[in-house]
Design an enzyme around this catalytic site. Sequence first.
Site, short mmCIF file in Angstrom:
data_model
loop_
_atom_site.label_atom_id
_atom_site.label_comp_id
_atom_site.label_asym_id
_atom_site.label_seq_id
_atom_site.Cartn_x
_atom_site.Cartn_y
_atom_site.Cartn_z
N ARG A 160 0.92 -1.11 -0.02
CA ARG A 160 0.04 -0.10 -0.05
C ARG A 160 1.02 1.23 0.01
O ARG A 160 1.87 1.45 0.50
CB ARG A 160 -0.79 0.08 1.33
CG ARG A 160 -2.11 -0.78 1.29
CD ARG A 160 -3.17 -0.86 0.38
NE ARG A 160 -3.42 0.77 0.17
CZ ARG A 160 -4.49 1.43 0.81
NH1 ARG A 160 -5.34 0.87 1.77
NH2 ARG A 160 -4.60 2.68 0.83
N ARG A 216 2.11 4.83 -16.30
CA ARG A 216 2.62 4.51 -17.43
C ARG A 216 3.71 5.00 -17.74
O ARG A 216 4.75 4.88 -18.37
CB ARG A 216 1.66 4.74 -18.66
CG ARG A 216 0.28 3.88 -18.63
CD ARG A 216 -0.70 3.83 -19.70
NE ARG A 216 -1.30 5.09 -19.75
CZ ARG A 216 -2.53 5.10 -19.01
NH1 ARG A 216 -3.15 4.03 -18.36
NH2 ARG A 216 -3.12 6.24 -19.02
N CYS A 253 -7.84 2.48 -12.35
CA CYS A 253 -8.46 3.51 -11.33
C CYS A 253 -9.82 3.40 -10.75
O CYS A 253 -10.67 2.97 -11.58
CB CYS A 253 -8.16 4.94 -11.93
SG CYS A 253 -6.31 5.21 -12.67
N GLU A 296 -12.13 7.04 -4.54
CA GLU A 296 -12.29 6.47 -3.45
C GLU A 296 -13.41 7.03 -2.75
O GLU A 296 -14.26 8.04 -2.92
CB GLU A 296 -11.08 7.22 -2.76
CG GLU A 296 -10.72 7.13 -1.13
CD GLU A 296 -10.13 5.67 -0.88
OE1 GLU A 296 -10.51 5.08 0.18
OE2 GLU A 296 -9.38 5.27 -1.79
N ARG A 338 -4.07 7.02 -3.60
CA ARG A 338 -3.79 5.95 -3.12
C ARG A 338 -3.58 4.89 -4.12
O ARG A 338 -4.07 4.81 -5.05
CB ARG A 338 -4.87 5.29 -2.01
CG ARG A 338 -5.18 5.97 -0.91
CD ARG A 338 -6.42 5.51 -0.03
NE ARG A 338 -6.45 6.03 1.26
CZ ARG A 338 -7.30 7.33 1.48
NH1 ARG A 338 -7.93 7.98 0.32
NH2 ARG A 338 -7.46 7.73 2.55
N TYR A 341 3.80 6.10 2.79
CA TYR A 341 2.84 7.23 2.77
C TYR A 341 3.63 8.31 2.55
O TYR A 341 4.32 8.84 3.51
CB TYR A 341 2.16 7.06 3.93
CG TYR A 341 0.92 5.87 3.93
CD1 TYR A 341 -0.53 6.27 3.63
CD2 TYR A 341 1.41 4.61 4.35
CE1 TYR A 341 -1.23 5.14 3.65
CE2 TYR A 341 0.77 3.47 4.04
CZ TYR A 341 -0.70 3.65 3.69
OH TYR A 341 -1.52 2.69 3.55
N ARG A 358 -1.88 6.61 8.45
CA ARG A 358 -1.30 5.22 8.85
C ARG A 358 -0.21 5.69 10.20
O ARG A 358 0.75 5.53 9.74
CB ARG A 358 -0.69 4.57 8.00
CG ARG A 358 -1.85 3.82 6.93
CD ARG A 358 -2.93 3.05 7.51
NE ARG A 358 -2.34 1.88 8.13
CZ ARG A 358 -1.98 0.92 7.52
NH1 ARG A 358 -2.55 0.47 6.31
NH2 ARG A 358 -1.78 -0.22 8.07
#
Length: 122
Positions: A9, A65, A76, A79, A91, A109, A117
């Site tokens: 992540r 890309r 894609c 969220e 994200r 992050y 987080r």
Amino acid sequence: MSRAVRALRGATTVDADTPEQIQERMIALLTAMFERNDIHHDDLISVFFTATSDINSAFPAAAARKFGLGDVPLLCAQELEIDGGEPLCLRVLIHLVTDRGRQELHHVYLERARGLRDDLPE
């Protein structure tokens, strides 16, 4: 340890919804994720991106890309809109094959997304 499918992540934020800033921040995030985890292109299965609803000037996958992932399946999505959620947030979820265990992978992050987080080591 045998090779296994793992997920990695990461997240970042932009200061403004512009194609240039999305590309810059997404490439910085992917670079950090690849370097910190010693990811090789052939390890990749797919990459899933999300963006908050206030981002609509560019697809995060377009930056991927440009980063060199044009032959990797990229997707894609938007969220969820959650009250109090981090605005202008991108994200990424990378699916890869690796011989490392879950505890050996380092999620990344950046920018204001660092606050998402607080349970992860730096």
